[in-house]
Design a protein around this motif. Sequence first.
Motif, PDB file in Angstrom:
ATOM      1  N   GLN A  99       0.825  -1.209   0.000  1.00 39.93           N
ATOM      2  CA  GLN A  99       0.000   0.000   0.000  1.00 39.93           C
ATOM      3  C   GLN A  99       0.861   1.261   0.000  1.00 39.93           C
ATOM      4  N   VAL A 100       1.904   1.259   0.824  1.00 43.44           N
ATOM      5  CA  VAL A 100       2.797   2.421   0.868  1.00 43.44           C
ATOM      6  C   VAL A 100       3.441   2.659  -0.488  1.00 43.44           C
ATOM      7  N   PHE A 101       3.889   1.594  -1.124  1.00 40.14           N
ATOM      8  CA  PHE A 101       4.495   1.717  -2.447  1.00 40.14           C
ATOM      9  C   PHE A 101       3.482   2.265  -3.451  1.00 40.14           C
ATOM     10  N   ILE A 105       3.762   5.845  -5.561  1.00 39.68           N
ATOM     11  CA  ILE A 105       3.659   5.941  -7.019  1.00 39.68           C
ATOM     12  C   ILE A 105       2.555   6.903  -7.426  1.00 39.68           C
ATOM     13  N   ALA A 106       1.383   6.774  -6.802  1.00 41.94           N
ATOM     14  CA  ALA A 106       0.252   7.628  -7.161  1.00 41.94           C
ATOM     15  C   ALA A 106       0.553   9.099  -6.862  1.00 41.94           C
ATOM     16  N   THR A 107       1.154   9.360  -5.712  1.00 43.14           N
ATOM     17  CA  THR A 107       1.463  10.739  -5.321  1.00 43.14           C
ATOM     18  C   THR A 107       2.437  11.386  -6.286  1.00 43.14           C
ATOM     19  N   SER A 218       0.134  -1.814  -4.377  1.00 47.45           N
ATOM     20  CA  SER A 218      -1.311  -1.954  -4.220  1.00 47.45           C
ATOM     21  C   SER A 218      -1.934  -0.568  -4.192  1.00 47.45           C
ATOM     22  N   PHE A 219      -2.974  -0.386  -4.967  1.00 43.51           N
ATOM     23  CA  PHE A 219      -3.671   0.902  -5.009  1.00 43.51           C
ATOM     24  C   PHE A 219      -5.015   0.824  -4.293  1.00 43.51           C
ATOM     25  N   ARG A 222      -7.521   0.983   1.562  1.00 42.88           N
ATOM     26  CA  ARG A 222      -8.300   0.778   2.781  1.00 42.88           C
ATOM     27  C   ARG A 222      -7.425   0.123   3.849  1.00 42.88           C
ATOM     28  N   GLY A 223      -7.503   0.651   5.071  1.00 46.49           N
ATOM     29  CA  GLY A 223      -6.715   0.110   6.170  1.00 46.49           C
ATOM     30  C   GLY A 223      -5.347   0.744   6.330  1.00 46.49           C
ATOM     31  N   SER A 224      -5.026   1.721   5.456  1.00 46.73           N
ATOM     32  CA  SER A 224      -3.704   2.364   5.545  1.00 46.73           C
ATOM     33  C   SER A 224      -3.777   3.728   6.227  1.00 46.73           C
TER      34      SER A 224
END
Length: 497
Positions: A99-101, A105-107, A218-219, A222-224
């Motif tokens: 999720q962090v990765f 990437i998205a940011t 993972s994009f 939820r849960g992050s």
Amino acid sequence: MDVPAESQPGTAAASRDSSITPLRAQIRRAVLWRSGSQIVAQIVQWTATFLVIRILAPADYGLFAMTQVVLMLASMLNGMGLANAVVRQPTVTPHALRQVFGMLIATNALLAVVQIAAAPIVAAYYRQPEITTILRVQALLYGATPLIALPQALLARTLEFRRQAQVNVAASLLAASNALGGALMGLGVWTLVAAPIVLFWVRGIGLTIAAGGLPRPSFAFRGSGEFARYGGLLAAGQFFAFIWSQADVFVGGRVLDPAILGLYTTSLFLVQIVVSKIVPPLNEVAFAAYARMQDDPDAVAAAFLKLVRVVMVIAMPFYLGLAATAEPLVATILGSKWVAAAPIAAVLALSMPFYTVQVLLGPATDALGRPGIAARNGLTAALIAPVAVLIAIPFGVIALAACWLGVFPLLLAISARRALPVIGVSARALIAAVAPPVAAASAMGLVLTVVDRMSAIEADGVRLALLVACGAAVYGTWLLIFARDSVREMLALLRRR
């Protein structure tokens, strides 16, 4: 009845010491690798940088500085706080890493798109059309950021800085070679654009390999929430830091001639060598160490004060020595076309001790789970510094430099009042930690000023060599007589045992 081992006299202390000793050894190795590699990397980069400065014109640096305002803003929002959240968490699941990765990437993809779209607006603000193309090319930096941030965090969790060090040195060599080659080829400002891109991508690829690869992103976020909240608070603090730290260049880029702005920003580069090149790797190790020690407040407080003492022993002679030798130093290292930067650098150098101590506060409070303190301190600075810049800049570039002599002491007082109770350190203990190097460097600066005025030497290189030798003798003698504990601490840090 047998007494349980944990309640036997001395056993708990022995167990605690046995757990601390390996951590101390890890921290010492981490400091040696991270700071040692930084020294090697910076020697390479500084050598190339000073050669490039002698080749390029002040206007090239002024133009480049205008784009750095945008890149600095983006660097505050690029998700590095998410990576710091990974470092301080006791346990991190594989899913959380994915999720962090994904968030990284998205940011950074969003930042790249925004920068490409906003480039013409920035160019219009500065009235420099070339900035449009420069900013669009610099968007390549965002592709490498996730490849740097997550591997760096994974390696820092275990205080593994040896492999990071090797990658950093290799990246610095390639970036420095690129910069020097570009300058010799007459590429002008594009020399300054290309070198960071090379640095980022080599670091990103190298750190990914050093960390053993990266998880599949993972994009589904939820849960992050915990990571996002912590990273968001760090980003808020960094955003406010951007506002106050870039106020001078943002306003100056609109008001000052590019050549004058180039003199100012190059002076900043000189005086901030310690706080921007030497302190960050130490803070990086310190953050990881504080996170490991966060359940032992006394250990955190002791480690913080030791870091302050070590940093100020290094920083104070540099700052006050630079202030006293600015004229021959600039003429010798940068060349005659940069002589006008000497008085700017001398004034800026006097403000740097306050800024350096302030920079050491944030990693400690962040690692202790209080990133909101750094955010509040950043907000305070964002309210004060731009006003000071707006007041000073109509009076010229020297007045702009001098405004930091008022801003930084005020910001340090406010920031320390908020941060020190969390770290577990009193204001008196902090003052005691910085007093020996401050006194020694002040004596050195006074002697250098007298020697320079009495000397009849006109050759800048000879004059600088005399002052450096004299300053080293005075500073070293003062520490040996009045602050032997500081010297012993520096030597102990460098010992392997």
